[in-house]
Design an enzyme around this catalytic site. Structure first.
Site, PDB file in Angstrom:
ATOM      1  CG  ASN A  11      -1.811   1.158   1.354  1.00  0.00           C
ATOM      2  OD1 ASN A  11      -1.387   2.277   1.133  1.00  0.00           O
ATOM      3  ND2 ASN A  11      -3.064   0.934   1.710  1.00  0.00           N
ATOM      4  CG  ASP A  13      -3.113   4.647   0.774  1.00  0.00           C
ATOM      5  OD1 ASP A  13      -3.165   4.503  -0.461  1.00  0.00           O
ATOM      6  OD2 ASP A  13      -3.966   4.183   1.556  1.00  0.00           O
ATOM      7  CG  HIS A  14       0.662   6.305   4.796  1.00  0.00           C
ATOM      8  ND1 HIS A  14      -0.251   7.309   5.045  1.00  0.00           N
ATOM      9  CD2 HIS A  14       0.078   5.153   5.191  1.00  0.00           C
ATOM     10  CE1 HIS A  14      -1.347   6.776   5.597  1.00  0.00           C
ATOM     11  NE2 HIS A  14      -1.160   5.474   5.691  1.00  0.00           N
ATOM     12  NE  ARG A  22       7.774  21.431   3.441  1.00  0.00           N
ATOM     13  CZ  ARG A  22       9.095  21.622   3.517  1.00  0.00           C
ATOM     14  NH1 ARG A  22       9.824  21.663   2.441  1.00  0.00           N
ATOM     15  NH2 ARG A  22       9.660  21.759   4.693  1.00  0.00           N
ATOM     16  CG  HIS A  47      -8.252   4.268   1.039  1.00  0.00           C
ATOM     17  ND1 HIS A  47      -8.427   4.153   2.393  1.00  0.00           N
ATOM     18  CD2 HIS A  47      -9.455   4.668   0.550  1.00  0.00           C
ATOM     19  CE1 HIS A  47      -9.676   4.468   2.707  1.00  0.00           C
ATOM     20  NE2 HIS A  47     -10.320   4.786   1.611  1.00  0.00           N
ATOM     21  NE  ARG A  49      -9.408   8.505   4.495  1.00  0.00           N
ATOM     22  CZ  ARG A  49      -9.581   7.591   5.447  1.00  0.00           C
ATOM     23  NH1 ARG A  49      -8.756   6.569   5.535  1.00  0.00           N
ATOM     24  NH2 ARG A  49     -10.559   7.695   6.311  1.00  0.00           N
ATOM     25  NE  ARG A  53      -7.663  11.548   5.533  1.00  0.00           N
ATOM     26  CZ  ARG A  53      -8.210  11.016   6.627  1.00  0.00           C
ATOM     27  NH1 ARG A  53      -7.483  10.225   7.396  1.00  0.00           N
ATOM     28  NH2 ARG A  53      -9.443  11.264   6.953  1.00  0.00           N
ATOM     29  CD  GLU A  74      -7.314  -0.039   1.070  1.00  0.00           C
ATOM     30  OE1 GLU A  74      -7.612   0.924   1.792  1.00  0.00           O
ATOM     31  OE2 GLU A  74      -6.384  -0.798   1.311  1.00  0.00           O
ATOM     32  CB  THR A 105      -9.574   2.013   7.272  1.00  0.00           C
ATOM     33  OG1 THR A 105      -9.161   2.764   6.144  1.00  0.00           O
ATOM     34  CG2 THR A 105     -10.933   1.410   7.005  1.00  0.00           C
ATOM     35  CD  GLU A 155      -7.266  -6.223   3.012  1.00  0.00           C
ATOM     36  OE1 GLU A 155      -7.354  -6.196   1.768  1.00  0.00           O
ATOM     37  OE2 GLU A 155      -6.483  -5.502   3.651  1.00  0.00           O
ATOM     38  CG  HIS A 198      -5.516  -1.360   9.209  1.00  0.00           C
ATOM     39  ND1 HIS A 198      -5.077  -0.746  10.344  1.00  0.00           N
ATOM     40  CD2 HIS A 198      -6.000  -0.377   8.409  1.00  0.00           C
ATOM     41  CE1 HIS A 198      -5.313   0.555  10.243  1.00  0.00           C
ATOM     42  NE2 HIS A 198      -5.867   0.805   9.085  1.00  0.00           N
TER      43      HIS A 198
HETATM   44  N1  PXP Z   1      -5.966  -3.108   3.986  1.00  0.00           N
HETATM   45  C1  PXP Z   1      -6.918  -2.156   4.019  1.00  0.00           C
HETATM   46  C2  PXP Z   1      -8.281  -2.520   3.571  1.00  0.00           C
HETATM   47  C3  PXP Z   1      -6.618  -0.835   4.422  1.00  0.00           C
HETATM   48  O1  PXP Z   1      -7.591   0.096   4.463  1.00  0.00           O
HETATM   49  C4  PXP Z   1      -5.295  -0.529   4.764  1.00  0.00           C
HETATM   50  C5  PXP Z   1      -4.937   0.881   5.143  1.00  0.00           C
HETATM   51  O2  PXP Z   1      -5.206   1.748   4.104  1.00  0.00           O
HETATM   52  C6  PXP Z   1      -4.335  -1.540   4.696  1.00  0.00           C
HETATM   53  C7  PXP Z   1      -4.699  -2.831   4.337  1.00  0.00           C
HETATM   54  C8  PXP Z   1      -2.902  -1.286   5.021  1.00  0.00           C
HETATM   55  O3  PXP Z   1      -2.780  -0.906   6.355  1.00  0.00           O
HETATM   56  P1  PXP Z   1      -1.385  -0.342   6.869  1.00  0.00           P
HETATM   57  O4  PXP Z   1      -1.109   0.886   6.074  1.00  0.00           O
HETATM   58  O5  PXP Z   1      -1.654  -0.074   8.311  1.00  0.00           O
HETATM   59  O6  PXP Z   1      -0.378  -1.412   6.650  1.00  0.00           O
END
Ligand code: PXP
Length: 248
Positions: A11, A13-14, A22, A47, A49, A53, A74, A105, A155, A198
């Site tokens: 994932n 996202d971060h 920035r 994801h 959102r 964000r 997601e 989440t 999941e 997660h």
């Molecule tokens: N699975 C789902 C459905 C999620 O929403 C997330 C977080 O976006 C993850 C897995 C991954 O979680 P983490 O970033 O905490 O590893």
């Protein structure tokens, strides 16, 4: 008997969270996704959102163009997200609950209460060829409902298990693990494909990776954080190693 292969979905996202701190385009989540692919990720998860964000609409477009591994998109069960998913037709969509005020989440989707609505919601996604996954707690009622609405995948939310581990509450941690063990077997018996994710870390991944019914783990936050210290490729390689060790 040989265990089925356990896929790692990374994932990203971060990476976008850091970029958005920035503005501008660095670090680029697409570059991270390509690197993750090269490092052995079997899929990429992102994801989108409602409040954008982290991942933005252009990131999803970029991922669809750039990836050779499947994208797990997601999203919350909103009309806007359904339209976006139907436009891109990613390999998989994972329906997650979403609250504006949450940092991440927090829980699984309440499928049992929204059964009819969700069944109608996912039908066009399935027809478009997306594998539909539902992010839920390890709860029999929710799993049965996910099965009835026509989801192909569930999941399991591993957050409560990971939180209990981090807090040193090993009694709760082990009870959460046991619930996930029983419920992944139950879901598999129903014919559902079982994923989990997660909050997983190097410390918490192995017991979940050892469940024979689980065929995919989705991991993000910890891996992106760890990549600050050792780089994304070694961070992913170590997670892969632990998963394989647990599975052996
Ligand atoms: N699975 C789902 C459905 C999620 O929403 C997330 C977080 O976006 C993850 C897995 C991954 O979680 P983490 O970033 O905490 O590893």
């Amino acid at each position: 008997m040989a265990q089925p292969i356990l896929r790692l979905g990374v994932n990203i996202d971060h990476v976008a969270t850091v970029r958005n701190a920035r503005g501008g385009c660095d670090p680029d989540p697409i570059r991270a996704a390509k690197l993750a692919e090269e490092a052995g990720a079997d899929g990429i998860t992102a994801h989108l959102r409602e409040d954008r964000r982290h991942i933005g609409d252009a990131d999803i477009e970029g991922l669809m163009d750039a990836l050779t591994v499947p994208l797990n998109f997601e999203m919350a069960a909103t009309a806007e997200m359904q339209q976006i998913a139907l436009r891109h037709k990613p390999h998989a969509v994972c329906i997650v609950p979403e609250k504006r005020e949450e940092r991440t989440t927090e829980g699984g989707l309440e499928v049992a209460r929204e059964e009819n609505q969700l069944a109608h919601y996912i039908a066009p996604l399935r027809e478009a060829g997306c594998r539909v996954s539902i992010f839920i707690a390890a709860d029999q009622k929710q799993i049965e409902a996910a099965n009835r609405i026509g989801a192909q995948v569930i999941e399991l939310h591993t957050g409560a298990y990971c939180d209990a581990h981090a807090e040193g509450d090993f009694k709760t941690r082990d009870a959460e693990l046991e619930k996930m063990r029983t419920m992944s077997a139950f879901a598999h018996e129903l014919g559902l494909e079982v994923h989990a994710g997660h909050g997983l870390t190097y410390e918490t991944v192995k017991p979940v990776a050892a469940f024979p019914e689980v065929v995919e783990l989705n991991i993000g936050h910890f891996l992106i954080g760890e990549s600050i210290f050792r780089g994304l490729t070694p961070a992913i390689a170590e997670m892969r190693r632990l998963m394989d060790e647990a599975r052996a």
